[in-house]
Design a protein around this motif. Structure first.
Motif, PDB file in Angstrom:
ATOM      1  N   UNK A  87      20.114  -0.356 -47.387  1.00 21.17           N
ATOM      2  CA  UNK A  87      20.978  -0.312 -48.559  1.00 21.17           C
ATOM      3  C   UNK A  87      20.541   0.692 -49.623  1.00 21.17           C
ATOM      4  N   UNK A  88      19.287   0.661 -50.091  1.00 20.77           N
ATOM      5  CA  UNK A  88      18.880   1.629 -51.123  1.00 20.77           C
ATOM      6  C   UNK A  88      18.961   3.070 -50.649  1.00 20.77           C
ATOM      7  N   UNK A 322      13.420 -14.274 -54.402  1.00 21.35           N
ATOM      8  CA  UNK A 322      14.285 -15.303 -53.822  1.00 21.35           C
ATOM      9  C   UNK A 322      15.038 -14.759 -52.609  1.00 21.35           C
ATOM     10  N   UNK A 323      15.561 -13.526 -52.715  1.00 25.48           N
ATOM     11  CA  UNK A 323      16.349 -12.939 -51.627  1.00 25.48           C
ATOM     12  C   UNK A 323      15.510 -12.718 -50.372  1.00 25.48           C
ATOM     13  N   UNK A 424      28.926 -14.748 -55.074  1.00 23.44           N
ATOM     14  CA  UNK A 424      28.482 -14.737 -56.477  1.00 23.44           C
ATOM     15  C   UNK A 424      27.306 -13.802 -56.707  1.00 23.44           C
ATOM     16  N   UNK A 425      26.709 -13.306 -55.639  1.00 24.90           N
ATOM     17  CA  UNK A 425      25.514 -12.479 -55.802  1.00 24.90           C
ATOM     18  C   UNK A 425      25.762 -11.214 -56.627  1.00 24.90           C
ATOM     19  N   UNK A 446      20.238  -6.581 -51.273  1.00 20.24           N
ATOM     20  CA  UNK A 446      20.591  -6.669 -49.856  1.00 20.24           C
ATOM     21  C   UNK A 446      19.473  -6.118 -48.975  1.00 20.24           C
ATOM     22  N   UNK A 447      18.643  -5.229 -49.531  1.00 23.74           N
ATOM     23  CA  UNK A 447      17.465  -4.782 -48.779  1.00 23.74           C
ATOM     24  C   UNK A 447      16.501  -5.953 -48.568  1.00 23.74           C
ATOM     25  N   UNK A 448      16.293  -6.753 -49.613  1.00 20.78           N
ATOM     26  CA  UNK A 448      15.443  -7.938 -49.481  1.00 20.78           C
ATOM     27  C   UNK A 448      16.059  -8.939 -48.505  1.00 20.78           C
ATOM     28  N   UNK A 449      17.388  -9.101 -48.567  1.00 24.27           N
ATOM     29  CA  UNK A 449      18.053  -9.955 -47.590  1.00 24.27           C
ATOM     30  C   UNK A 449      17.865  -9.432 -46.175  1.00 24.27           C
TER      31      UNK A 449
END
Length: 510
Positions: A87-88, A322-323, A424-425, A446-449
């Motif tokens: 993503x990034x 958290x992600x 909601x993110x 989304x990278x962490x996800x």
């Protein structure tokens, strides 16, 4: 971040940041904005839906290659993880090429990954063809779909994101049925080949991502291109300039050769002028492209590593933490539920109505309902978000204790509805960092996800290979997920304490 000159109408001469007043675009919250929702909806069907249905192919790969569950699960997790992890970095493509081109290229690469995977001879080949190639293509098509919806909506962003991301639920249901049918009728290799052809529709979705532009110049005559030069003709040469006057003064036949020579020279001069203009246009285009790349890379670099880095925001750092654990709790059931059903001897009931389809269908309603509730003025988005997270983590803890189809169906329904908080993110991210940093921050989330999706399924398979049970996998993932939620809750308390402490110190000095 994630803005390009294509997306603002190729205006290279003026910086949008220098404009004090910006007129509202007619397509904001209406018009073509709903086409963005439709395009994003189909992107979620083709990408996220097919990835959530990979449990069907995971069973086929286990039977075909006879590898461990932990190793085989890496194929699915690589595809899911890379889709989100890049993503990034996809943001650099969006800055340079725009959302439309990035999504079209991603659709082609995703389709190529599916087709090449049909010829894989072992699991390790699938790592590269499906995990890396298809995953990278998915990431290039997925992020523009999310970003474009955010650009086209302001007032109803939560509802628009909720409607577009329901494609994940629809896609999971449809792709599970489709892949099951294709695998049963044609085998898993032909099924992947056909799915590769279906994935080409991502290019159509990308073509619909029309950038927001200021509009055309209405002062020009309709249908006239200002860059077109007039053609060279004898009539035009005769009617203007010194050549026309010479013809009027000396119209005798002895001057015909001189007249023809002058006409030829005039035409050659205009031809050279057109060539020079074309060369200038090429140089201008190259200069504009260089400026676009430099500006895009500068914005990308400063957003992540500059002084205004988002990582200076403690609450955002807690959200990233958290992600890192949240997404695996949603992905693991999709990947391993088909195998769990076989272990519990519930295959016949699951074939009638798959448990993953229950998650998918209820997930649709969860996104729409939670998005609509979060838009109510009397409801806090954070309260809805945290309540949904607590419900999901509770369902993850309860799932291993269910050994009947009815019990698993109820838990899967809870997982599907509570996981609707994904819509909601973007809204929660905006609350943390502001609208100007939304796309940049969402790329990090989304990278962490993606890291969570990458490591979660193989970890669950590895735990099963050791214990011959999936119970401990769900317990450990649920525990880590709970730690992430608690970290989110602790950070606001710390900030409140620090603010009170500063006020107390300032009051003492006053």
């Amino acid at each position: 971040m994630y803005t390009s000159h294509e997306d603002i109408g190729y205006d290279f001469e003026e910086d949008p940041k220098d404009k004090k007043t910006v007129k509202p675009h007619p397509n904001i919250d209406g018009g073509w904005a709903w086409m963005m929702v439709l395009s994003s909806f189909f992107v979620h069907i083709l990408i996220m839906g097919s990835q959530m249905a990979l449990g069907v192919l995971n069973v086929e790969w286990l039977e075909e290659f006879h590898q461990s569950r932990g190793l085989t699960a890496w194929v699915s997790s690589l595809s899911m993880g890379i889709t989100l992890i890049v993503g990034p970095f996809i943001g650099l493509f969006i800055n340079t090429c725009g959302c439309r081109r990035t999504a079209i290229i991603g659709g082609l690469l995703n389709s190529l990954g599916w087709v090449l995977s049909a010829y894989a001879t072992n699991v390790h080949c699938l790592f590269f063809t499906f995990g890396v190639a298809a995953g990278l293509g998915s990431g290039m098509a997925y992020l523009p779909a999310v970003v474009m919806v955010g650009r086209y909506f302001q007032k109803r962003r939560a509802l628009a994101q909720g409607l577009s991301t329901t494609g994940t639920g629809f896609g999971t249901f449809l792709m599970t049925v489709l892949l099951k049918y294709l695998c049963a009728e044609y085998g898993w290799r032909n099924a992947m080949f056909i799915q590769g052809a279906v994935s080409l529709n991502l290019c159509v979705c990308g073509a619909l991502m029309r950038p927001l532009s200021p509009g055309k110049d209405t002062n020009l005559p309709e249908g006239k291109d200002p860059r077109v030069l007039p053609a060279c003709s004898v009539e035009s040469v005769k009617s203007a300039g010194p050549l026309g006057r010479m013809e009027e003064n000396d119209g005798g036949p002895g001057n015909e050769e001189t007249l023809n020579d002058l006409q030829a020279q005039e035409c050659q001069g205009q031809a050279r002028h057109r060539k020079n203009m074309c060369a200038l246009r090429v140089l201008k285009t190259m200069s504009q492209l260089t400026m676009r790349v430099r500006k895009g890379f500068g914005d990308w670099y400063s957003g992540y590593f500059g002084a205004s880095s988002l990582f200076t925001n403690r609450m955002f750092v807690a959200f990233v933490f958290w992600a890192l654990f949240a997404y695996s709790s949603f992905v693991i059931p999709f990947i391993h539920l088909p195998e769990i059903v076989n272990l519990y001897n519930l295959s016949e009931q699951n074939d009638v109505f798959p448990l993953t389809s229950i998650i998918a269908i209820v997930h649709i309603f969860g996104k729409v309902v939670l998005g609509a509730v979060a838009d109510l003025p009397c409801i806090s988005v954070w309260n809805v978000f945290l309540l949904a997270n607590f419900t999901l983590v509770l369902s993850i803890f309860i799932l291993p204790s269910m050994h009947t189809y009815a019990g698993l169906a109820v838990i899967c329904a809870l997982i599907g509805f509570s996981s609707g908080y994904f819509s909601l993110m973007p809204v929660v991210t905006e609350d943390l960092v502001g609208i100007e940093h939304l796309a940049n921050a969402y790329g990090i989330i989304i990278c962490a996800n993606g890291i969570s999706a990458l490591l979660g399924p193989p970890f669950a398979g590895w735990i099963f290979d050791i214990t011959q049970k999936y119970d401990f996998s769900f317990y450990i993932c649920g525990l880590l997920y709970m730690v992430g939620i608690l970290f989110l809750l602790i950070q606001p308390c710390i900030q409140i304490i620090e603010q009170s402490r500063r006020k107390y110190i300032d009051g003492a000095h006053a």
